[in-house]
Design a protein around this motif. Structure first.
Motif, PDB file in Angstrom:
ATOM      1  N   LYS A  32       9.454  -2.416   0.722  1.00  0.00           N
ATOM      2  CA  LYS A  32       8.712  -2.867  -0.469  1.00  0.00           C
ATOM      3  C   LYS A  32       7.656  -3.906  -0.078  1.00  0.00           C
ATOM      4  CE  LYS A  32      10.009  -6.171  -3.138  1.00  0.00           C
ATOM      5  NZ  LYS A  32       8.876  -7.091  -3.298  1.00  0.00           N
ATOM      6  N   ASN A  33       8.043  -4.879   0.747  1.00  0.00           N
ATOM      7  CA  ASN A  33       7.081  -5.906   1.162  1.00  0.00           C
ATOM      8  C   ASN A  33       5.946  -5.306   2.000  1.00  0.00           C
ATOM      9  OD1 ASN A  33       8.511  -7.856  -0.150  1.00  0.00           O
ATOM     10  ND2 ASN A  33       9.433  -8.751   1.685  1.00  0.00           N
ATOM     11  N   LEU A  34       6.285  -4.356   2.842  1.00  0.00           N
ATOM     12  CA  LEU A  34       5.258  -3.734   3.683  1.00  0.00           C
ATOM     13  C   LEU A  34       4.298  -2.884   2.851  1.00  0.00           C
ATOM     14  CD1 LEU A  34       7.513  -2.807   6.713  1.00  0.00           C
ATOM     15  CD2 LEU A  34       5.708  -4.550   6.686  1.00  0.00           C
ATOM     16  N   ALA A  35       4.835  -2.165   1.868  1.00  0.00           N
ATOM     17  CA  ALA A  35       3.967  -1.372   0.984  1.00  0.00           C
ATOM     18  C   ALA A  35       3.053  -2.300   0.184  1.00  0.00           C
ATOM     19  CB  ALA A  35       4.810  -0.495   0.053  1.00  0.00           C
ATOM     20  N   SER A  36       3.583  -3.451  -0.230  1.00  0.00           N
ATOM     21  CA  SER A  36       2.768  -4.429  -0.962  1.00  0.00           C
ATOM     22  C   SER A  36       1.661  -4.970  -0.058  1.00  0.00           C
ATOM     23  CB  SER A  36       3.627  -5.596  -1.448  1.00  0.00           C
ATOM     24  OG  SER A  36       4.627  -5.145  -2.316  1.00  0.00           O
ATOM     25  N   VAL A  75      -4.831  -2.652   7.626  1.00  0.00           N
ATOM     26  CA  VAL A  75      -4.263  -1.534   6.861  1.00  0.00           C
ATOM     27  C   VAL A  75      -3.410  -0.654   7.777  1.00  0.00           C
ATOM     28  CG1 VAL A  75      -4.824   0.617   5.634  1.00  0.00           C
ATOM     29  CG2 VAL A  75      -6.058  -1.491   5.079  1.00  0.00           C
ATOM     30  N   LEU A  76      -3.959  -0.339   8.935  1.00  0.00           N
ATOM     31  CA  LEU A  76      -3.228   0.536   9.859  1.00  0.00           C
ATOM     32  C   LEU A  76      -1.965  -0.143  10.388  1.00  0.00           C
ATOM     33  CD1 LEU A  76      -3.055   3.250  11.260  1.00  0.00           C
ATOM     34  CD2 LEU A  76      -4.543   2.340  13.066  1.00  0.00           C
ATOM     35  N   VAL A  77      -2.048  -1.425  10.677  1.00  0.00           N
ATOM     36  CA  VAL A  77      -0.881  -2.173  11.169  1.00  0.00           C
ATOM     37  C   VAL A  77       0.263  -2.075  10.158  1.00  0.00           C
ATOM     38  CG1 VAL A  77       0.020  -4.516  11.549  1.00  0.00           C
ATOM     39  CG2 VAL A  77      -2.072  -3.769  12.711  1.00  0.00           C
ATOM     40  N   TYR A  78      -0.034  -2.321   8.881  1.00  0.00           N
ATOM     41  CA  TYR A  78       1.036  -2.258   7.878  1.00  0.00           C
ATOM     42  C   TYR A  78       1.519  -0.831   7.661  1.00  0.00           C
ATOM     43  CZ  TYR A  78       0.941  -7.180   6.734  1.00  0.00           C
ATOM     44  OH  TYR A  78       1.047  -8.544   6.801  1.00  0.00           O
ATOM     45  N   LEU A  79       0.623   0.134   7.756  1.00  0.00           N
ATOM     46  CA  LEU A  79       1.038   1.528   7.610  1.00  0.00           C
ATOM     47  C   LEU A  79       1.957   1.941   8.765  1.00  0.00           C
ATOM     48  CD1 LEU A  79       0.859   4.155   6.023  1.00  0.00           C
ATOM     49  CD2 LEU A  79      -1.151   4.747   7.402  1.00  0.00           C
TER      50      LEU A  79
END
Ligand code: MG
Length: 122
Positions: A32-36, A75-79
């Motif tokens: 959830k935190n990563l998607a946020s 963006v890519l790092v979190y994805l």
């Protein structure tokens, strides 16, 4: 199946894993935190284009181009991190989704047409 693009993603995954582990941040990386965080970074990327006519390279200028590049990396790092936590093979996921996209948007039916599938399907 391993190929160049696949191993690039694995390298990125491992690079991000190391960064997180060195800081003991895994405890904060719930899906959830990563998607946020991913959504926030996508908004930061979009902010650089806000109010521009087109956002092409010449309109961005050199400084903005670097900032956009860095937001794209965020963006890519979190994805990549989200995929790691959810055990998603991003390379396979893109291949899978493109098959679905081809079915949804048959080239002969939508060539040159930017409408959504539900706008032209009868
Ligand atoms: Mg950012």
């Amino acid at each position: 199946m391993t190929n160049a693009a696949d191993s690039d993603l694995i390298q990125l995954r491992d690079l991000v894993r190391s960064f997180v582990d060195e800081r003991d941040w895994d405890q904060f990386h719930t899906p959830k935190n990563l998607a946020s965080a991913l959504s926030v970074e996508a908004a930061e990327l979009l902010e650089h284009f806000q109010w521009l006519q087109h956002g092409r390279l010449d309109e961005l200028g050199p400084d903005k181009q670097v900032q956009v590049r860095h937001e794209m990396a965020d963006v890519l790092v979190y994805l990549v991190r989200l995929a790691d936590k959810l055990d998603v093979d991003l390379f396979a996921a893109v291949q899978e989704k493109m098959v679905l996209n081809r079915e949804k948007y048959p080239a002969e039916q939508v060539r040159g047409d930017a409408r959504k599938y539900y706008e032209y399907k009868k």
